[in-house]
Structure formats: structure tokens, C-alpha cells
Design a protein around this motif. Sequence first.
Motif, PDB file in Angstrom:
ATOM      1  N   ALA A 218       0.937  -1.392  -0.099  1.00  0.00           N
ATOM      2  CA  ALA A 218       0.156   0.022   0.096  1.00  0.00           C
ATOM      3  C   ALA A 218       0.740   1.343   0.130  1.00  0.00           C
ATOM      4  O   ALA A 218       1.976   1.307   0.275  1.00  0.00           O
ATOM      5  CB  ALA A 218      -1.013   0.049   1.225  1.00  0.00           C
ATOM      6  N   SER A 219       0.405   2.286  -0.377  1.00  0.00           N
ATOM      7  CA  SER A 219       1.193   3.768  -0.670  1.00  0.00           C
ATOM      8  C   SER A 219       0.731   4.350   0.569  1.00  0.00           C
ATOM      9  O   SER A 219      -0.400   4.246   1.266  1.00  0.00           O
ATOM     10  CB  SER A 219       0.482   4.462  -1.813  1.00  0.00           C
ATOM     11  OG  SER A 219       1.112   5.886  -1.560  1.00  0.00           O
ATOM     12  N   VAL A 248      12.216  -3.678   0.978  1.00  0.00           N
ATOM     13  CA  VAL A 248      12.667  -3.422   2.272  1.00  0.00           C
ATOM     14  C   VAL A 248      11.209  -3.381   2.954  1.00  0.00           C
ATOM     15  O   VAL A 248      10.316  -2.597   2.730  1.00  0.00           O
ATOM     16  CB  VAL A 248      13.179  -2.115   2.586  1.00  0.00           C
ATOM     17  CG1 VAL A 248      13.419  -1.761   3.979  1.00  0.00           C
ATOM     18  CG2 VAL A 248      14.626  -1.732   1.847  1.00  0.00           C
ATOM     19  N   PRO A 249      10.968  -4.229   3.899  1.00  0.00           N
ATOM     20  CA  PRO A 249       9.704  -4.330   4.718  1.00  0.00           C
ATOM     21  C   PRO A 249       9.613  -2.845   5.451  1.00  0.00           C
ATOM     22  O   PRO A 249      10.680  -2.720   6.248  1.00  0.00           O
ATOM     23  CB  PRO A 249       9.757  -5.430   5.501  1.00  0.00           C
ATOM     24  CG  PRO A 249      10.691  -6.287   4.971  1.00  0.00           C
ATOM     25  CD  PRO A 249      11.634  -5.617   4.221  1.00  0.00           C
ATOM     26  N   THR A 250       8.701  -2.381   5.357  1.00  0.00           N
ATOM     27  CA  THR A 250       8.398  -1.109   6.195  1.00  0.00           C
ATOM     28  C   THR A 250       7.135  -1.026   7.031  1.00  0.00           C
ATOM     29  O   THR A 250       6.084  -1.258   6.254  1.00  0.00           O
ATOM     30  CB  THR A 250       8.225   0.359   5.177  1.00  0.00           C
ATOM     31  OG1 THR A 250       9.686   0.069   4.241  1.00  0.00           O
ATOM     32  CG2 THR A 250       8.251   1.529   5.678  1.00  0.00           C
ATOM     33  N   GLU A 251       7.008  -0.449   8.136  1.00  0.00           N
ATOM     34  CA  GLU A 251       5.919  -0.329   9.049  1.00  0.00           C
ATOM     35  C   GLU A 251       5.912   1.128   9.289  1.00  0.00           C
ATOM     36  O   GLU A 251       6.976   1.993   9.721  1.00  0.00           O
ATOM     37  CB  GLU A 251       6.219  -1.039  10.217  1.00  0.00           C
ATOM     38  CG  GLU A 251       4.775  -0.924  11.266  1.00  0.00           C
ATOM     39  CD  GLU A 251       5.029  -2.070  12.437  1.00  0.00           C
ATOM     40  OE1 GLU A 251       4.114  -1.931  13.268  1.00  0.00           O
ATOM     41  OE2 GLU A 251       6.117  -2.504  12.528  1.00  0.00           O
ATOM     42  N   TYR A 252       4.831   1.500   9.029  1.00  0.00           N
ATOM     43  CA  TYR A 252       4.418   3.415   8.969  1.00  0.00           C
ATOM     44  C   TYR A 252       3.349   3.289  10.143  1.00  0.00           C
ATOM     45  O   TYR A 252       2.209   3.087  10.098  1.00  0.00           O
ATOM     46  CB  TYR A 252       4.024   3.437   7.638  1.00  0.00           C
ATOM     47  CG  TYR A 252       3.784   5.273   7.651  1.00  0.00           C
ATOM     48  CD1 TYR A 252       4.906   5.903   7.290  1.00  0.00           C
ATOM     49  CD2 TYR A 252       2.508   5.870   7.708  1.00  0.00           C
ATOM     50  CE1 TYR A 252       4.890   7.341   7.291  1.00  0.00           C
ATOM     51  CE2 TYR A 252       2.427   7.379   7.424  1.00  0.00           C
ATOM     52  CZ  TYR A 252       3.600   7.870   7.296  1.00  0.00           C
ATOM     53  OH  TYR A 252       3.498   9.361   7.293  1.00  0.00           O
ATOM     54  N   GLU A 253       3.787   3.980  11.123  1.00  0.00           N
ATOM     55  CA  GLU A 253       2.997   4.454  12.281  1.00  0.00           C
ATOM     56  C   GLU A 253       2.744   5.683  12.628  1.00  0.00           C
ATOM     57  O   GLU A 253       3.687   6.367  13.184  1.00  0.00           O
ATOM     58  CB  GLU A 253       3.304   3.754  13.387  1.00  0.00           C
ATOM     59  CG  GLU A 253       2.381   3.605  14.724  1.00  0.00           C
ATOM     60  CD  GLU A 253       2.964   2.739  15.914  1.00  0.00           C
ATOM     61  OE1 GLU A 253       2.356   2.944  16.920  1.00  0.00           O
ATOM     62  OE2 GLU A 253       3.555   1.865  15.376  1.00  0.00           O
ATOM     63  N   THR A 254       1.701   6.411  12.317  1.00  0.00           N
ATOM     64  CA  THR A 254       1.180   7.654  12.712  1.00  0.00           C
ATOM     65  C   THR A 254       0.324   7.745  13.897  1.00  0.00           C
ATOM     66  O   THR A 254      -0.109   7.010  14.340  1.00  0.00           O
ATOM     67  CB  THR A 254       1.132   8.473  11.506  1.00  0.00           C
ATOM     68  OG1 THR A 254      -0.387   8.116  11.000  1.00  0.00           O
ATOM     69  CG2 THR A 254       2.014   8.346  10.473  1.00  0.00           C
ATOM     70  N   LEU A 255       0.040   8.938  14.145  1.00  0.00           N
ATOM     71  CA  LEU A 255      -1.140   9.365  15.150  1.00  0.00           C
ATOM     72  C   LEU A 255      -2.294   9.005  14.717  1.00  0.00           C
ATOM     73  O   LEU A 255      -3.233   8.850  15.465  1.00  0.00           O
ATOM     74  CB  LEU A 255      -0.979  10.932  15.541  1.00  0.00           C
ATOM     75  CG  LEU A 255       0.438  11.401  16.131  1.00  0.00           C
ATOM     76  CD1 LEU A 255       0.240  12.819  16.152  1.00  0.00           C
ATOM     77  CD2 LEU A 255       0.857  10.667  17.446  1.00  0.00           C
ATOM     78  N   LYS A 260       1.297  -1.597   7.214  1.00  0.00           N
ATOM     79  CA  LYS A 260       2.521  -2.169   6.748  1.00  0.00           C
ATOM     80  C   LYS A 260       2.739  -2.209   5.485  1.00  0.00           C
ATOM     81  O   LYS A 260       1.579  -2.375   4.621  1.00  0.00           O
ATOM     82  CB  LYS A 260       2.611  -3.546   7.291  1.00  0.00           C
ATOM     83  CG  LYS A 260       2.747  -3.540   8.918  1.00  0.00           C
ATOM     84  CD  LYS A 260       2.714  -5.259   9.463  1.00  0.00           C
ATOM     85  CE  LYS A 260       3.089  -5.060  10.875  1.00  0.00           C
ATOM     86  NZ  LYS A 260       3.360  -6.618  11.276  1.00  0.00           N
ATOM     87  N   THR A 261       3.859  -2.069   4.798  1.00  0.00           N
ATOM     88  CA  THR A 261       3.724  -2.210   3.305  1.00  0.00           C
ATOM     89  C   THR A 261       5.418  -2.395   3.175  1.00  0.00           C
ATOM     90  O   THR A 261       6.260  -2.864   3.841  1.00  0.00           O
ATOM     91  CB  THR A 261       3.634  -0.490   2.926  1.00  0.00           C
ATOM     92  OG1 THR A 261       3.905  -0.409   1.531  1.00  0.00           O
ATOM     93  CG2 THR A 261       4.603   0.656   3.229  1.00  0.00           C
TER      94      THR A 261
END
Length: 351
Positions: A218-219, A248-255, A260-261
Motif C-alpha cells: 500500500a501507498s 525493504v519491509p516497512t511499518e508506518y505508524e502515525t498518530l 505495513k508496506t
Amino acid sequence: MRRRGGALKIVKELDAFTKVPEDYQRTTASGGTFSIISISAILILVFSEFLYYRSTVMKYEYSVDVDMLSSLELEVDMTIAMSCQYLGADIVDLAGESVPSNFLTMADTTFELSNEQKQWFETRNAVLSSIKDYRSLNDLVMLESITSTPFPQTDMSDGSTDSCRLVGKTSLKKVAGNFHITAGKSITHARGHSHLNAFIPLDAYNFSHRIDKFAFGASVPGSINPLDGTLYVTDERARIFQYFMQVVPTEYETLSRHQKTHQYSVTDRIRTLDHSKGSHGVPGIFFKYDLSAVSVKIVEERRPFWQFLVRLCGIVGGVFATSGMIHLLVGAVFDLFGKKNQTTQDTSNSQ
């Protein structure tokens, strides 16, 4: 009642800070000016500090990727300057498993770009070329609206077609693999799969291509797919395009969001096949991807409130103390020059 009144009187008279009697205080124009300047500076600094507190920071955490059960989501939208009847696509991973091309929708289209599509490509390339000037994800978030704008599709109302558009999504295992598009439909057999291209005329070969979207997952804000907006045009019939990608596995966590992307970097290699010169291979487009052993976690955090209070106290106290010292210094300088002038005048008068 007397006891209560006496207690109140004691509290009123109790003062830990010595006050200057009003008879000893003298208001001056310079003092009022410094007070106005100090209050204005405090208000400006307090407002800027509030904006600083309201902003967020991005923290990057790196760790070994141990999640082998999740899948790798692949999304493709690209156009090749060949008829769909001559093209075949497959994915073969490192474990030897093959993913058939039925996840792709192939539709006849035209390769020529419209004015709107040319403008999209120019804007996209300008954004990608400017990324080197940014150093943080906060800077890239503002580019999300530009980089996530879909490619304007071609109007096929006139019925003219000379190319094939491939669109689709699929889930892959988290192992290295090869997604390839070559001439000839693929057939599966006991030893793998093959492409039937013996009856395709050589003049039908043309692997000029345009990649509108190529993403693993996902974007998310600030994510850039390096292959989006890629355009290669060639007159060579026997040409091979190879893209080597590191995912590269990336986990994006905002408020407000947790996603996960996968992000990827890419290098390409383009060459013309000539068996007489030792350049062997199969004409086509090959996307070879490999998984990084390191995962990235991007976390958005707010600054602590206690830090905001401490900085406010420092601003207020610092401005008052600094302005007071400057006021005293300026007053002392003026008094010094005033005394010198007065001494000079007294000397001249006595003469």
C-alpha cells in the motif's frame, strides 16, 4: 473572627520577595520601550514554540525482519508497445513456484501519449528529481498528493490500438523472485514453464514500455515508487530490459494511521541481444526482486508537554533577564556620556 482576621493579615504581610517602594521607582521612556519590546518578543517566541510543540517528529527504527508469514503485495500498471496476443507474463520465485499471469488484465491500447499524459510524466519526473534535496519524511509528506495522482488513461473511443496495457494485483511469498514479460504465451510443464514464441514475427517485437505504477504494498505518505513514471522507447527488436530491486519491509505508524508496506530501490540494465557477439538472452522485460533482511519502522511522535513548559519558562525568564541587562547597560552608557558632556560644559563655563 479575630483569629481569622489576624491570620489573613499575616498572610498578606508575608512576602518572600523584597519589593521596591513606589517612592523609589521612576518611569522612563526607555524603560517603557524595553518593556514593549520584551513583551512583543515573548509573544512571538511563545507562539513559535507552540507551533513547534504541535509539530511531530519521525523516528526511524531498524531491526531484523523475522516476519516470514506475511505476504508481499505486488501492484502493476504498465503499457508495452506490442500487441497483447504476442505477450506472456509470469512470476517465478526462488522456491521454484510459479505464479501464472491470470492476475493481470491485458487490454489493447495505444502507446502514444496525450498532452495530459505528457504533463503527468513531466510533473512526476520533476518531483522525483527533487527528492535528493529532502532529508526527512516530514519534507516528503507534502509530495504525497503529487506522487499518488493516478496516471491519466488513454481515450480508446477511436478504436486505434498498437500496444498492450497490463494491470493487476497479486500476493507473493516473501522470497526472491523474477517477474518477467516476454514474447509468447506461457505454458506450464513438469520442468517449469516455457513461452511459445517460435511463430511470432521478428518485426512484431517491440519492448518499448511505460510504467505507470509498480509497487510492493500500500501507498503511505512520503513513499516513492522509483519505477513509477518510467518510459523507455527503442527501435531495437531484440532488446532486454532488466530491473534489479531490493525490497525493504516497512511499518508506518502515525498518530492516525498504522500501515505495513514495502519500499524498494532499483537499478536497471539495458542491452541489445547479439548472439554473434556473445550477448545472449531472451528479449523482454525482467523485474528481479530480492527481500532485505532489515526492516524499517517509521513512528510519528509528539514532543512531551513537560518539555514545552520548560522551554516556555526559559523563554519568558530569559527575555526578561536579557532585556533588563541590556536596559541597564544602555542606561549606564548614556549616563557616562552625559556626565562627560556635563563636565566639559562646566569646564568651558569656568574658563
